[in-house]
Write an enzyme that holds these catalytic residues in place. Structure first.
Site, PDB file in Angstrom:
ATOM      1  N   ARG A  16       5.598 -36.901  34.612  1.00 45.72           N
ATOM      2  CA  ARG A  16       4.382 -36.960  35.435  1.00 45.72           C
ATOM      3  C   ARG A  16       4.650 -37.861  36.613  1.00 45.72           C
ATOM      4  NH1 ARG A  16       3.094 -42.290  34.163  1.00 45.72           N
ATOM      5  NH2 ARG A  16       3.752 -42.905  32.104  1.00 45.72           N
ATOM      6  N   ASN A  53       9.306 -39.911  31.666  1.00 45.66           N
ATOM      7  CA  ASN A  53       7.887 -39.753  31.953  1.00 45.66           C
ATOM      8  C   ASN A  53       7.729 -38.471  32.759  1.00 45.66           C
ATOM      9  OD1 ASN A  53       7.428 -43.307  32.269  1.00 45.66           O
ATOM     10  ND2 ASN A  53       6.904 -42.001  30.564  1.00 45.66           N
ATOM     11  N   GLY A 108       3.010 -49.010  26.850  1.00 45.05           N
ATOM     12  CA  GLY A 108       3.443 -50.178  26.093  1.00 45.05           C
ATOM     13  C   GLY A 108       2.795 -50.306  24.713  1.00 45.05           C
ATOM     14  N   LYS A 164      17.576 -50.080  18.244  1.00 45.05           N
ATOM     15  CA  LYS A 164      18.067 -51.443  18.429  1.00 45.05           C
ATOM     16  C   LYS A 164      17.292 -52.090  19.568  1.00 45.05           C
ATOM     17  CE  LYS A 164      21.429 -54.599  18.024  1.00 45.05           C
ATOM     18  NZ  LYS A 164      21.551 -55.354  16.761  1.00 45.05           N
TER      19      LYS A 164
END
Ligand code: ADP
Ligand code: ADP
Ligand code: MG
Length: 460
Positions: free
Chosen positions: A295, A293, A165, A201
């Site tokens: 992993r 991701n 994040g 966007k």
């Protein structure tokens, strides 16, 4: 079969991997920093090697020291966990060149998905929608403004190397765009050593829905269904559940479509091992690729609980070259599972990390409750790494039972000495909209700002 595996990580995920190895009769080697000498992964592994000082840059990110430890301990393979070196293609290459199996995708597959801008283009080639945005990295303010003008506000400025994040900003006009462009770049440079950002966007009222992938080295790729991870704070997940209430209640046909898209993307990247394809879904059921991701993911246990498939064991078997013994039609889903990430954070101070010593500790248990954690009474959460205390997972025959069980387990969980997110998560479990399965990624911010704020127990 591997005889010995080195776990290049710490915390709950290191413990999780050691557990899988033990059940497969594989010996384990832990590596640890000076700050983690009394950590549980060090105690549970068969061998443990100190690789440096507390700072991750001096220990868990030091490829040279991890490889030395692997050579001294004479291991067959390295499991990187999540975070740290897990998505570092160079690390995977070094492992391969030292004849140590990397338990994860090949360096080539990682390069094909090297950063978010690159993988956006791969998704487009796979015919999977992505949010409108820039072609690649944005170099200047004027370029940023031109793109925003083309796609329309609000937009998101995102670090190509981002994770957890960090390195992202929303902008609603030119002024906040220019400010966000610079702060996102600075944050990304600091956190990832790569200042590159791109623009896409901002999808309003977004739902984060992701698909777990397993791919062997023989070209078989399957998905293990979705996880709804829309309960987030600061763009990082806090609560995850499967199946997704949005797909169950509103868009039941999307599951098949999104699962297909996820497998297609993995195929295009020649992907191997476990991975997750993340999507954003809007209120009208339109979905967009976010990132892959490469992993094992923090929230993998909820998928394990409803499919009965041990994802970490699958990672190890795949890395050994075993073919998948499960085909897509063998994958079935039973019941409902939910996970709360229990963090040492203060929900009432913007989730500021609150490391420190745990005094009293009582872990919840009973039927349908799973706790993946590395902490114990007297353990000190170090300030150097992420603030996770553990992951509480409950499973039930349906959503209602899984949620009631989570509420019960959260109430049993006793931790004193540090602030935790337990009380806040209890408030979410009690929220009528959450109960109904009606929520987007705005949920946590709305709960903290809105009229329901007064109903939350501050004391945690
Ligand atoms: P998940 O995607 O598995 O749900 P998170 O996004 O919460 O997990 O990240 C898990 C951990 O990995 C966190 O400690 C986060 O800071 C770290 N992490 C994730 N991506 C990156 C990255 N690109 N670089 C550095 N750390 C990362
Ligand atoms: P990270 O690598 O940090 O996990 P992601 O690209 O997966 O970054 O995004 C993390 C979260 O940020 C998403 O789950 C979502 O809540 C929010 N987000 C990212 N991109 C968008 C977007 N284009 N529109 C709306 N929300 C977004
Ligand atoms: Mg993500």
């Amino acid at each position: 079969m591997f005889e010995k595996v080195l776990v290049a990580n710490r915390g709950e995920i290191a413990v999780r991997i050691i557990r899988a190895c033990k059940e497969l009769n594989i010996k384990t080697v832990a590596v640890y920093s000076e700050a983690d000498a009394s950590s549980m992964h060090v105690q549970l592994a068969d061998e443990a090697i100190c690789i440096g000082k507390a700072a991750a840059s001096e220990s868990y990110l030091r490829i040279d020291r991890i490889i030395s430890a692997a050579e001294i301990a004479d291991v067959d393979a390295i499991h990187p966990g999540y975070g740290f070196l897990s998505e570092n293609a160079h690390f995977a290459e070094v492992c391969e060149s030292c004849n140590i199996r990397f338990i994860g995708p090949s360096a080539r597959a990682m390069n094909a998905m090297e950063d978010k801008a690159v993988s956006r283009n791969l998704a487009k080639r796979a015919g999977v929608p992505t949010p409108p945005g820039s072609e690649g990295i944005i170099q200047s303010e004027s370029e940023a403004i031109a793109i925003a003008k083309k796609i329309g506000y609000p937009v998101m400025i995102k670090a190509v190397a981002g994770g957890g994040g960090r390195g992202m900003r929303v902008a609603h006009n030119d002024v906040s765009l220019i400010k966000g462009f610079h702060t996102a770049r600075t944050e990304a440079e600091k956190a990832f050593g790569n200042a590159g950002v791109y623009i896409e966007k901002f999808i309003e009222n977004p739902h984060h829905i992701e698909f777990q992938i397993l791919a062997d080295t023989r070209g078989n790729i399957i998905h293990l269904g979705e996880r709804d991870c829309s309960i987030q704070r600061r763009n990082q997940k806090l609560i995850e559940e499967t199946p997704s209430p949005l797909l169950e209640n509103k868009f039941p046909k999307l599951r098949k479509e999104m699962g297909k898209a996820a497998v297609k993307i993995a195929e295009m990247a020649n992907y191997t091992n476990a991975g997750t394809v993340e999507f954003i879904v809007d209120d009208n059921g339109k979905f967009y690729f976010l990132e892959m991701n490469k992993r094992v993911q923090v929230e993998h246990p909820i998928t394990e609980e409803v499919t009965g498939i041990d994802i970490v064991k699958q990672q190890i078997l795949i890395a050994m070259g075993e073919p998948l013994k499960i085909s897509q039609s063998d994958v079935t889903f039973k019941g409902h599972a939910i996970e709360c990430r229990i963090n040492a954070e203060d929900p009432f101070d913007d989730f500021r990390p609150c490391p420190g010593q745990i005094q009293m500790y009582y872990a919840p248990g009973g039927r349908g409750v799973r706790l993946d954690s590395h902490v114990y009474a007297g353990y000190s959460i170090p300030p150097y790494y992420d603030s996770m205390i553990g992951k509480l997972i409950t499973v039930g025959k349906d959503r209602r039972e899984a949620l009631d069980r989570m509420s019960r387990a959260l109430a049993e969980y006793m931790i004193t000495g540090i602030k935790t997110t337990i009380g806040f998560e209890q408030a979410i479990l009690n929220d009528p909209n959450f109960r109904r399965g009606v929520y987007s990624t705005n949920f946590v911010a709305d709960l903290l700002d809105g009229p329901r704020r007064g109903l939350i127990d501050d004391k945690g």
